[in-house]
Design a protein around this motif. Structure first.
Motif, short mmCIF file in Angstrom:
data_model
loop_
_atom_site.label_atom_id
_atom_site.label_comp_id
_atom_site.label_asym_id
_atom_site.label_seq_id
_atom_site.Cartn_x
_atom_site.Cartn_y
_atom_site.Cartn_z
N GLY A 215 -5.06 2.91 -9.40
CA GLY A 215 -4.38 2.83 -8.12
C GLY A 215 -3.37 1.91 -7.75
N ARG A 216 -3.76 0.87 -7.88
CA ARG A 216 -2.80 -0.43 -7.37
C ARG A 216 -1.81 -0.57 -8.55
NH1 ARG A 216 -5.88 -5.63 -6.51
NH2 ARG A 216 -6.40 -4.72 -4.36
N GLU A 217 -2.30 -0.44 -9.84
CA GLU A 217 -1.28 -0.57 -10.89
C GLU A 217 -0.22 0.53 -10.68
OE1 GLU A 217 -1.84 -0.51 -15.56
OE2 GLU A 217 -3.12 0.79 -14.49
N LEU A 218 -0.43 1.84 -10.17
CA LEU A 218 0.39 2.60 -9.92
C LEU A 218 1.43 2.40 -8.86
CD1 LEU A 218 1.71 5.65 -10.02
CD2 LEU A 218 -0.25 6.40 -9.15
N TYR A 219 0.64 2.12 -7.78
CA TYR A 219 1.67 1.74 -6.35
C TYR A 219 2.52 0.64 -6.66
CZ TYR A 219 -2.08 4.11 -3.77
OH TYR A 219 -2.84 5.15 -3.19
N ARG A 220 2.15 -0.24 -7.55
CA ARG A 220 3.04 -1.49 -7.67
C ARG A 220 4.20 -0.99 -8.53
NH1 ARG A 220 1.77 -6.68 -7.08
NH2 ARG A 220 -0.39 -6.12 -7.08
N LEU A 221 3.90 -0.03 -9.50
CA LEU A 221 5.26 0.34 -10.45
C LEU A 221 5.80 1.22 -9.69
CD1 LEU A 221 3.23 1.23 -13.63
CD2 LEU A 221 5.09 -0.79 -13.61
N ALA A 222 5.52 2.01 -8.86
CA ALA A 222 6.31 2.75 -7.84
C ALA A 222 7.07 1.86 -6.86
CB ALA A 222 5.48 3.74 -6.94
N ASN A 223 6.72 0.96 -6.46
CA ASN A 223 7.21 -0.11 -5.58
C ASN A 223 8.71 -0.75 -6.31
OD1 ASN A 223 7.23 -3.11 -4.21
ND2 ASN A 223 7.30 -1.41 -2.70
N GLN A 224 8.38 -0.78 -7.78
CA GLN A 224 9.34 -1.41 -8.49
C GLN A 224 10.54 -0.64 -8.97
OE1 GLN A 224 7.16 -3.14 -11.89
NE2 GLN A 224 6.17 -4.45 -10.50
N GLN A 225 10.41 0.59 -8.41
CA GLN A 225 11.80 1.62 -8.96
C GLN A 225 12.70 1.37 -7.88
OE1 GLN A 225 11.18 3.68 -11.74
NE2 GLN A 225 9.16 2.10 -11.65
N SER A 226 13.75 1.97 -8.24
CA SER A 226 15.25 1.64 -7.61
C SER A 226 15.88 3.24 -7.27
CB SER A 226 16.13 0.99 -8.19
OG SER A 226 17.20 0.77 -7.22
N PRO A 227 15.46 3.72 -6.16
CA PRO A 227 14.84 3.38 -4.69
C PRO A 227 13.25 3.31 -5.13
CG PRO A 227 15.91 5.60 -4.56
CD PRO A 227 16.07 5.28 -6.08
N LYS A 228 12.64 2.73 -4.29
CA LYS A 228 11.26 2.54 -4.23
C LYS A 228 10.94 4.00 -3.82
CE LYS A 228 11.25 -2.27 -2.39
NZ LYS A 228 11.07 -2.86 -3.40
N SER A 398 -12.07 -6.36 18.95
CA SER A 398 -11.20 -7.19 18.52
C SER A 398 -10.29 -6.22 17.83
CB SER A 398 -11.66 -8.48 17.77
OG SER A 398 -12.22 -7.71 16.58
N THR A 399 -9.05 -6.37 17.84
CA THR A 399 -7.88 -5.62 17.35
C THR A 399 -6.89 -6.52 16.89
OG1 THR A 399 -6.84 -3.48 17.46
CG2 THR A 399 -6.89 -4.88 19.70
N VAL A 400 -6.06 -6.12 15.81
CA VAL A 400 -4.74 -6.55 15.45
C VAL A 400 -3.85 -5.50 14.99
CG1 VAL A 400 -5.46 -7.06 13.18
CG2 VAL A 400 -3.49 -8.40 14.22
N THR A 401 -2.76 -5.24 14.97
CA THR A 401 -1.76 -4.18 14.82
C THR A 401 -0.62 -5.09 14.02
OG1 THR A 401 -2.42 -2.90 16.52
CG2 THR A 401 -0.04 -2.56 15.25
N LYS A 402 -0.34 -4.47 12.97
CA LYS A 402 1.00 -5.17 11.99
C LYS A 402 1.80 -3.86 11.73
CE LYS A 402 -2.11 -8.56 9.84
NZ LYS A 402 -2.40 -9.19 8.54
N GLU A 403 3.13 -4.36 11.48
CA GLU A 403 4.10 -3.23 11.03
C GLU A 403 4.66 -3.86 9.76
OE1 GLU A 403 8.35 -4.08 13.19
OE2 GLU A 403 6.68 -3.09 14.38
N PHE A 404 5.16 -2.87 8.87
CA PHE A 404 5.46 -3.15 7.15
C PHE A 404 6.88 -2.39 6.89
CE2 PHE A 404 1.13 -3.85 7.71
CZ PHE A 404 0.90 -5.10 7.17
N SER A 405 7.70 -3.17 6.22
CA SER A 405 8.73 -2.28 5.96
C SER A 405 8.53 -1.13 4.83
CB SER A 405 9.89 -3.35 5.32
OG SER A 405 9.48 -3.99 4.13
N THR A 406 7.25 -1.21 4.21
CA THR A 406 6.85 -0.18 3.06
C THR A 406 5.28 0.03 3.15
OG1 THR A 406 6.46 -2.01 1.30
CG2 THR A 406 8.73 -1.13 1.58
N TYR A 407 5.03 1.17 2.75
CA TYR A 407 3.64 1.46 2.53
C TYR A 407 3.01 0.46 1.58
CZ TYR A 407 -0.56 3.73 0.24
OH TYR A 407 -1.93 3.83 0.02
N PHE A 408 3.77 0.19 0.45
CA PHE A 408 3.11 -0.52 -0.37
C PHE A 408 2.67 -1.99 0.22
CE2 PHE A 408 3.49 -4.20 -3.56
CZ PHE A 408 2.61 -3.54 -4.54
#
Length: 580
Positions: A215-228, A398-408
């Motif tokens: 899983g993580r191996e795949l996600y990392r490779l997908a994130n390295q594509q252009s475009p992601k 307790s709670t915390v919310t974050k936002e990210f530019s990508t799913y990865f």
């Protein structure tokens, strides 16, 4: 990435490789009732000779080994051979809960209940170490031809065959006493495609993945594509994507938004029960293609690679919520908070969200709510009804919310690694409720009273997809896993009691609370009543016919999978036999 086995383990494999069959498992030829026809086991006259095993080893390039438990380095001997290695024992002890380390061993299950726990790490080398319910031999396949050779050999000699990818197996289906195991974890490789040109009408981006990709191996490779790009994969980073994961349907953090992993399969390369390498897609072997998309693990063929759709990367937001003993010690109030959380499952699904949580008495740990294509403000707005409910009943959190530019980026930041080495057994249901969730919460509360815990995910609605996944998934808004903790040294009676709690106490409550609900073939109860309907619903009859076509003699076997009704494990250690 090149993968290696710990040196101490390799040395043991070489030592044990020299053993003759007579030195292995203490099993003599068994006389079976005429009502059974059984697989061939060591000690039976049908068992292959040393020269036959040597020939198989030559065919697979020296990648056949006789199995040795990784913990044997902590014991003086294993089956008459000196195995103690202080350095190796220190390493094995330090890593007994380490998923990545255990995955690199040839056969170690990440959950040990089904192995019978007969060779564990210890500080007393004089303790016995035996093979338990593990396989006799393992092929460490690095090429599809190695898989093919193993299938042909097992079929020729009527040996039980089992597939092990990463050992990330809640239900013990990669554990098979006296079997030949094929380890597909070392089948590595990926190829990203800008425009798919194969059959089926899809022309978007895709990726072809060898069976050992995780899983993580795949996600990392997908994130390295252009475009992601992103792929619908699992929550756990160590799961082998192309194995039992996608064959069981495959859920994960993007499932509510994009659908199940199997929904996006375009083509499979497999080894059939006849030992033939074939491709299954919309044009070639289309019936097998349909079955592989959710028809269950280790059942129709051994997958050596799969091609699936990819999707453009997207911004995501995530929220963590904790309710625990630091917020309240009032059990009744705590469970009101749990019910408030569950009562909004349809809301989460309607907004394309995935929710991962862990639950036990006075501990609700939600990490995270995953909100694809949302920012933090949008996610907090969606969750405001939950916060309003919690505030109204007066429970702290307790709670915390974050936002990210990508799913990865969200995945790396917010998902926690999992441990291994426990002796738990699981049950699981896919509840479908028309109004509210009190029955669900009552059954989950019952689980915690028995010192168990549960997971739940919000789920996917993609009703137009044609594959083998239980159609009930498309109407469900949540999925539960209940986990029973069993002592490592439990007796057979204690194990049977624990299994009874899963099926007849907790499971019965969940079935009563949601009589139209189903179950997930990869994370369910091995003793699920009417498992055919629970796992596959109206798709079972079609799957059964396909199984009879592609594996009429039962070369492949995994408990409570399609077409196994006449097969049964009997005796101790268990032998796989078919009722005549």
């Amino acid at each position: 990435m090149r993968l290696t086995i710990p040196i101490s383990f390799v040395l043991l494999c070489l030592q044990v490789n020299a053993l003759s069959p007579a030195q292995r498992r203490d099993v003599s030829a068994t006389s079976y009732s005429p009502s059974y026809s059984c697989k061939c086991y060591e000690g039976d006259k049908c068992w292959p000779s040393v020269s036959a095993w040597d020939a198989l080893n030559s065919t697979v390039g020296g990648r056949l080994i006789k199995f040795v438990p990784h913990a044997a380095v902590c014991h003086n001997t294993f089956e008459g051979v000196s195995t103690f290695n202080a350095t190796g024992c220190t390493e094995a002890t330090a890593n007994q809960g380490n998923q990545p380390w255990l995955i690199e061993t040839p056969l170690a299950p990440l959950r040990t209940f089904y192995s019978n726990n007969t060779c564990q790490v210890t500080t007393n080398p004089a303790e016995p170490c035996t093979i338990g319910y593990m396989s006799e031999y393992v092929i460490l396949a690095s090429d599809p031809k190695h898989v093919q050779a193993g299938v042909v050999f097992a079929k020729k000699y009527n040996i039980r065959l089992v597939v092990r990818n990463t050992g990330h197996d809640f239900m013990g289906r990669s554990v098979a006493s006296g079997a030949l195991a094929i380890n597909t974890h070392r089948l590595k490789g990926s190829s990203f495609i800008k425009k798919y040109t194969g059959p089926g009408g899809y022309t978007g981006s895709a990726v072809t993945l060898a069976a050992g990709m995780q899983g993580r191996e795949l996600y990392r490779l997908a994130n390295q594509q252009s475009p992601k790009v992103v792929v619908v994969g699992g929550e756990c980073p160590t799961v082998g994507f192309s194995g039992g994961y996608i064959q069981g349907g495959g859920h994960g953090p993007l499932s509510t938004y994009h659908g199940m992993a199997a929904d996006h399969a375009l083509s499979f390369d497999v080894i059939t029960a006849e030992g033939k390498a074939v491709t299954a897609n919309a044009k070639q072997n289309s019936d097998l293609f349909w079955a592989l998309k959710g028809g269950g693990p280790g059942t129709f063929a051994i997958v050596t690679s799969v091609t699936v759709k990819t999707f453009p990367e997207l911004p995501c937001a995530g929220t963590i919520i904790n309710i625990n003993a630091t917020h309240t010690t009032d059990s009744a109030l705590f469970w009101k908070g749990v019910e408030a959380f569950h009562s909004l499952a349809n809301l989460y699904v309607a907004n394309g969200m995935f929710v991962y949580y862990e639950l036990s008495e006075l501990r609700l740990h939600i990490q995270p709510f995953v909100a694809p294509n949302m920012n933090a403000a949008q996610l907090q707005k969606v969750l405001q009804p939950l916060f309003d409910k919690l505030n109204a009943i007066g429970i702290g959190y307790s709670t915390v919310t974050k936002e990210f530019s990508t799913y990865f980026d969200l995945y790396i930041d917010m998902f926690e690694d999992e441990t291994a080495g426990d002796t738990t057994i699981v049950g699981g249901k896919q509840p479908r409720f028309s109004k509210s969730f009190p029955g669900c919460c009552q059954s989950t509360q019952l689980a915690t009273w028995h010192h168990h815990w549960s997971y739940r995910w919000s789920w996917s609605r993609h009703p137009t997809v044609d594959n083998a996944i239980n159609p009930g998934w498309r109407q469900a808004s949540s999925f539960s896993i209940t986990v029973v903790n069993v002592p490592e040294n439990a007796t057979k009676a204690q194990k049977a009691t624990a299994e009874g709690i899963v099926t007849n106490t907790i499971g019965a409550k969940l079935r009563a609370a949601s009589p139209r609900g189903g179950a997930y073939v990869n994370e369910g109860d091995l003793n699920e009543p009417d498992w055919q309907t629970a796992f596959w619903g109206s798709n079972y009859a079609r799957l059964f016919k396909i199984r009879q076509k592609w594996d009429p003699t039962g070369v492949f076997y995994a408990k409570t999978t399609v077409g196994t009704e006449k097969w049964e494990e009997i005796n101790d250690p268990p032998r796989l036999c078919k009722k005549n």
